[in-house]
Design a protein around this motif. Structure first.
Motif, short mmCIF file in Angstrom:
data_model
loop_
_atom_site.label_atom_id
_atom_site.label_comp_id
_atom_site.label_asym_id
_atom_site.label_seq_id
_atom_site.Cartn_x
_atom_site.Cartn_y
_atom_site.Cartn_z
N VAL A 55 0.95 -1.20 -0.12
CA VAL A 55 0.02 -0.02 -0.11
C VAL A 55 0.94 1.21 0.19
O VAL A 55 1.72 1.41 0.92
CB VAL A 55 -1.04 -0.06 1.08
N PHE A 57 1.20 5.50 -0.42
CA PHE A 57 0.29 6.77 -0.35
C PHE A 57 1.20 8.01 -0.11
O PHE A 57 2.41 7.98 0.40
CB PHE A 57 -0.52 6.85 0.93
N LYS A 61 -2.93 10.62 0.64
CA LYS A 61 -3.91 9.89 -0.34
C LYS A 61 -3.28 8.69 -0.77
O LYS A 61 -1.91 8.55 -1.07
CB LYS A 61 -4.48 10.69 -1.63
N ILE A 62 -4.02 7.45 -1.18
CA ILE A 62 -3.53 6.23 -1.42
C ILE A 62 -3.27 6.28 -3.01
O ILE A 62 -4.23 6.54 -3.73
CB ILE A 62 -4.48 5.25 -1.14
N ALA A 65 -2.62 -0.04 -4.19
CA ALA A 65 -3.08 -1.10 -3.28
C ALA A 65 -3.32 -2.12 -3.80
O ALA A 65 -4.45 -2.26 -4.70
CB ALA A 65 -4.38 -0.32 -2.55
N VAL A 380 -9.34 0.52 1.92
CA VAL A 380 -7.94 0.88 1.37
C VAL A 380 -7.85 0.85 -0.18
O VAL A 380 -7.69 -0.28 -0.82
CB VAL A 380 -6.81 -0.08 1.95
N ALA A 386 -5.65 8.19 3.04
CA ALA A 386 -4.41 6.95 3.53
C ALA A 386 -4.72 7.20 5.13
O ALA A 386 -3.90 7.37 6.23
CB ALA A 386 -3.08 7.15 3.14
N ILE A 388 -5.12 4.37 7.62
CA ILE A 388 -4.79 2.98 7.65
C ILE A 388 -4.26 2.50 8.95
O ILE A 388 -3.81 3.20 9.60
CB ILE A 388 -3.59 2.83 6.46
#
Length: 446
Positions: A55, A57, A61-62, A65, A380, A386, A388
């Motif tokens: 994952v 980021f 922001k992601i 994933a 996710v 993000a 998490i």
């Protein structure tokens, strides 16, 4: 009045001696460089699981994933979390967290307003980001909550906040997203003479409350149409109920109350309705599904509401709601201190029929959908915040849950809290005592 210098010196010394653990950790700074977590099992939150995942980021922001093999490591600070699990940050709905610190100290309680009809009251402006309880909740992976007022017939408006901020303005994820209505209880004779003697007056009070609600909703509909000369904050605050931009959270448990309250709201043009509590939700599941009504179910760790019900009815209700096709989320309504147990009530539901990924969704993505924040939180996925959690064990299992890392909007948060400090303090104390047994001195005569 003169104050002796030695008292001032003593006070200053006392303040300086207060250990750092007594303070809530400072809010983390904004993410400064891209981060990639690799090697863990990824629980996306939508039912999918990815083994040996990564994952990434950046700027909160992601950006990636999926399988580790597909990740681009260039430019990222890589964190190896092999053997661990990555989850979306958990979301707790229907909470007075930050509005109530110590129930026995009135000055720390700010969860309700005077009066019965307060749709215009904004709970978020009373939210205390320096609550000592917040860090203990983040420790188990709960990173967002819905700050909800209580009391009266209409308590006010709730807002969704993230749990790492300097002030309530910074904490807001979605402001004033819904109005909370406590549906007047239906009343029946019980055979208890003392209760039944008051029953007539209680029914009159219920009828009066329903009449007040009817007047308010009628006035609000007229006000929204623009047929008014003066601004009315109470009526203006309800406008979102009729165009779908705000949700009406109806707190009701008894099946007939659920049906009555939903029909009332729909008759007055309310677009989005959510039932909160919902002990009888399974009994009226067909009605809820037909009307597209979601449920925030409270009381998984509770006794059955009726003597004739199965003793494990609260435990298996989440599975039965899922089986019936009703969208639902879970909350922990027993105390604000117990919010840290949110993942474990989902874990209990898995022991009574609910799939583990479905249980995770009930405290993440489903909750985000109900609160209207699923485009930025709850799972996710690329493009979302993000927010998490990384755990070395199963997040839903009290025995193995061990959150090692947590990020809110890409910011790595401090997972320390007062309870961890006290545990380590006394654990070290008794370890040292075992190393150095106390010696017993006896008198010469003995």
């Amino acid at each position: 009045m003169k104050i002796h210098k030695r008292y001032i010196s003593a006070f200053i010394a006392l303040m300086l001696s207060v250990p750092a653990f007594a303070q809530v950790p400072a809010a983390a700074p904004k993410q400064s460089k891209p981060v990639l977590l690799k090697g863990a099992t990824l629980h996306i939150g939508n039912g999918q699981v990815v083994e040996n995942a990564a994952v990434g980021f950046d700027k909160g922001k992601i950006t990636y994933a999926g399988p580790q093999s597909g990740a681009n490591l260039s430019g990222y600070d890589v964190v190896d979390v092999t053997g661990q699990h990555i989850y979306p940050g958990l979301i707790h709905p229907n909470s007075t967290l930050g509005l109530n610190e110590i129930e026995s100290v009135r000055a720390t309680i700010d969860w309700r307003e005077v009066g019965d009809l307060n749709p215009h009251v904004r709970s978020v402006i009373a939210y205390n980001t320096d609550s000592d309880i917040i860090p203990t909740i983040r420790t188990n992976g709960v990173l967002m909550t819905q700050v909800t007022p209580v009391g009266g017939t209409i308590s006010g408006t709730s807002s969704v906040v993230q749990l790492d901020a300097w002030n309530w303005e910074d904490a807001i994820v979605k402001a004033d997203e819904g109005i909370h209505l406590n549906w007047p209880n239906m009343l029946i004779a019980t055979g208890n003479s003392a209760y039944d003697a008051r029953l007539g007056r209680m029914k009159e009070q219920r009828e009066e409350a329903l009449n007040q609600l009817t007047s308010l909703f009628r006035d609000a509909a007229v006000y929204k149409s623009g047929k008014h000369d003066n601004e009315n904050l109470k009526l203006a605050s309800t406008a979102g109920l009729f165009d779908g931009s705000k949700k009406l959270y109806i707190h009701a448990n008894y099946g007939k109350e659920i049906i009555e309250s939903v029909n009332f709201a729909k008759q007055h043009g309310v677009k989005n309705i959510v039932i909160v509590g919902g002990q009888d939700a399974v009994a009226v599941a067909d009605f809820l599904k037909a009307n597209n009504i979601a449920v925030i179910y409270s009381g998984v760790h509770a006794l059955p509401s009726r003597a004739e019900e199965d003793v494990d009815m609260p435990y298996k209700t989440p599975y039965l709601l899922h089986k019936a096709g009703v969208t639902f989320a879970l909350d922990y309504d027993l105390s604000i201190h117990g919010i840290r147990n949110l993942p474990f009530i989902a874990g209990t539901a898995t022991a009574y029929g609910l799939d583990k990924e479905q249980a995770l969704a009930s405290i993440s993505l489903n909750t985000a959908k109900i609160l209207g924040i699923d485009k930025q939180a709850g799972s996710v996925e690329v493009g979302k915040d993000a927010t998490i959690v990384v755990s070395s064990g199963d997040l839903l299992d009290m025995r193995t849950n061990n959150v090692t890392l947590a990020f809110i909007q890409g910011r790595k948060i401090d997972l320390s809290n007062k309870q961890k400090y006290l545990y380590e303090k006394f654990d070290n104390k008794y370890k040292e005592e075992k190393k150095t047994p106390a010696t017993v001195t006896t008198s010469a005569g003995n």
